[in-house]
Design a protein around this motif. Structure first.
Motif, mmCIF file in Angstrom:
data_model
loop_
_atom_site.group_PDB
_atom_site.id
_atom_site.type_symbol
_atom_site.label_atom_id
_atom_site.label_comp_id
_atom_site.label_asym_id
_atom_site.label_seq_id
_atom_site.Cartn_x
_atom_site.Cartn_y
_atom_site.Cartn_z
ATOM 1 N N GLY A 1 0.782 -1.232 0.000
ATOM 2 C CA GLY A 1 0.000 0.000 0.000
ATOM 3 C C GLY A 1 0.812 1.280 0.000
ATOM 4 N N HIS A 2 2.114 1.173 -0.236
ATOM 5 C CA HIS A 2 2.969 2.356 -0.261
ATOM 6 C C HIS A 2 3.010 2.952 -1.661
ATOM 7 C CE1 HIS A 2 4.494 1.508 3.763
ATOM 8 N NE2 HIS A 2 4.509 0.236 3.394
ATOM 9 N N ARG A 3 3.082 4.268 -1.734
ATOM 10 C CA ARG A 3 3.147 4.940 -3.028
ATOM 11 C C ARG A 3 4.572 4.955 -3.566
ATOM 12 N NH1 ARG A 3 -0.649 7.946 -0.255
ATOM 13 N NH2 ARG A 3 -2.586 8.296 -1.378
ATOM 14 N N ARG A 4 4.675 4.770 -4.878
ATOM 15 C CA ARG A 4 5.944 4.903 -5.583
ATOM 16 C C ARG A 4 5.673 5.688 -6.857
ATOM 17 N NH1 ARG A 4 7.154 3.656 -1.265
ATOM 18 N NH2 ARG A 4 8.405 1.897 -0.566
ATOM 19 N N TYR A 5 6.695 6.360 -7.354
ATOM 20 C CA TYR A 5 6.553 7.229 -8.522
ATOM 21 C C TYR A 5 7.596 6.872 -9.563
ATOM 22 C CZ TYR A 5 3.915 9.623 -4.964
ATOM 23 O OH TYR A 5 3.017 9.896 -3.963
ATOM 24 N N ARG A 6 7.206 6.891 -10.839
ATOM 25 C CA ARG A 6 8.131 6.577 -11.925
ATOM 26 C C ARG A 6 9.182 7.677 -12.036
ATOM 27 N NH1 ARG A 6 3.195 5.062 -14.316
ATOM 28 N NH2 ARG A 6 3.128 2.830 -14.685
ATOM 29 N N ALA A 7 10.439 7.278 -12.042
ATOM 30 C CA ALA A 7 11.539 8.236 -12.113
ATOM 31 C C ALA A 7 11.463 9.079 -13.382
ATOM 32 C CB ALA A 7 12.872 7.513 -12.032
ATOM 33 N N SER A 8 11.074 8.483 -14.499
ATOM 34 C CA SER A 8 11.007 9.234 -15.762
ATOM 35 C C SER A 8 9.949 10.335 -15.697
ATOM 36 C CB SER A 8 10.713 8.290 -16.929
ATOM 37 O OG SER A 8 9.477 7.635 -16.733
ATOM 38 N N GLU A 9 8.809 10.052 -15.067
ATOM 39 C CA GLU A 9 7.757 11.063 -14.936
ATOM 40 C C GLU A 9 8.201 12.189 -14.005
ATOM 41 O OE1 GLU A 9 3.069 11.539 -13.610
ATOM 42 O OE2 GLU A 9 4.013 9.564 -13.514
ATOM 43 N N VAL A 10 8.853 11.820 -12.915
ATOM 44 C CA VAL A 10 9.328 12.821 -11.958
ATOM 45 C C VAL A 10 10.373 13.722 -12.621
ATOM 46 C CG1 VAL A 10 10.583 13.157 -9.783
ATOM 47 C CG2 VAL A 10 8.793 11.403 -9.955
ATOM 48 N N ARG A 11 11.307 13.125 -13.363
ATOM 49 C CA ARG A 11 12.333 13.921 -14.058
ATOM 50 C C ARG A 11 11.703 14.856 -15.078
ATOM 51 N NH1 ARG A 11 15.324 9.115 -13.782
ATOM 52 N NH2 ARG A 11 14.607 8.528 -15.844
ATOM 53 N N ALA A 12 10.683 14.401 -15.793
ATOM 54 C CA ALA A 12 10.004 15.246 -16.780
ATOM 55 C C ALA A 12 9.345 16.445 -16.098
ATOM 56 C CB ALA A 12 8.968 14.437 -17.550
ATOM 57 N N LEU A 13 8.708 16.205 -14.957
ATOM 58 C CA LEU A 13 8.082 17.308 -14.222
ATOM 59 C C LEU A 13 9.131 18.271 -13.678
ATOM 60 C CD1 LEU A 13 5.379 15.336 -12.227
ATOM 61 C CD2 LEU A 13 5.008 16.862 -14.155
ATOM 62 N N LEU A 14 10.223 17.723 -13.228
ATOM 63 C CA LEU A 14 11.287 18.536 -12.653
ATOM 64 C C LEU A 14 11.938 19.441 -13.692
ATOM 65 C CD1 LEU A 14 12.746 18.977 -9.953
ATOM 66 C CD2 LEU A 14 14.346 17.211 -10.630
ATOM 67 N N HIS A 15 11.994 18.984 -14.933
ATOM 68 C CA HIS A 15 12.671 19.736 -15.992
ATOM 69 C C HIS A 15 11.722 20.481 -16.908
ATOM 70 C CE1 HIS A 15 16.496 18.174 -14.770
ATOM 71 N NE2 HIS A 15 16.028 16.946 -14.806
ATOM 72 N N GLY A 16 10.626 20.998 -16.363
ATOM 73 C CA GLY A 16 9.813 21.910 -17.134
ATOM 74 C C GLY A 16 8.420 21.479 -17.492
ATOM 75 N N GLY A 17 8.130 20.222 -17.564
ATOM 76 C CA GLY A 17 6.773 19.803 -17.894
ATOM 77 C C GLY A 17 5.967 19.651 -16.631
ATOM 78 N N ASN A 18 5.787 20.734 -15.876
ATOM 79 C CA ASN A 18 5.270 20.614 -14.515
ATOM 80 C C ASN A 18 3.807 20.221 -14.428
ATOM 81 O OD1 ASN A 18 3.919 23.002 -15.025
ATOM 82 N ND2 ASN A 18 4.831 24.118 -13.338
ATOM 83 N N GLY A 19 3.045 20.299 -15.491
ATOM 84 C CA GLY A 19 1.669 19.796 -15.467
ATOM 85 C C GLY A 19 0.833 20.321 -14.305
ATOM 86 N N GLY A 20 1.098 21.524 -13.857
ATOM 87 C CA GLY A 20 0.310 22.094 -12.788
ATOM 88 C C GLY A 20 0.958 22.032 -11.427
ATOM 89 N N ILE A 21 2.129 21.443 -11.309
ATOM 90 C CA ILE A 21 2.813 21.436 -10.025
ATOM 91 C C ILE A 21 3.439 22.808 -9.824
ATOM 92 C CG2 ILE A 21 4.732 20.472 -8.685
ATOM 93 C CD1 ILE A 21 4.121 17.797 -9.954
#
Length: 72
Positions: A45-65
């Motif tokens: 039941g623990h959350r995990r996040y895809r590294a590729s998605e996190v890197r994409a958000l971090l480098h400009g594709g913030n999608g609302g973050i």
């Protein structure tokens, strides 16, 4: 037995994602609940996040973050 996950895209914990964005891990959980970041749940039941998605958000594709504010 075939693996469902690709080994080339590791999963990150909320703490690891929070460290990358310099926010609290609870903020990462809120982003996932708001569907701004896709969460994958482990069998425990623990959350995990895809590294590729996190890197994409971090480098400009913030999608609302929201970007971190400085000087407050």
């Amino acid at each position: 037995m075939a693996s469902r996950m690709q080994d080339s895209d590791p999963l990150l914990t909320p703490a690891e994602v929070a460290s990358m964005f310099r926010v609290d891990p609870k903020t990462v959980t809120r982003w996932a609940k708001a569907e701004k970041l896709t969460a994958i749940f482990t069998l425990g039941g623990h959350r995990r996040y895809r590294a590729s998605e996190v890197r994409a958000l971090l480098h400009g594709g913030n999608g609302g973050i929201p970007q971190q504010r400085t000087g407050e």
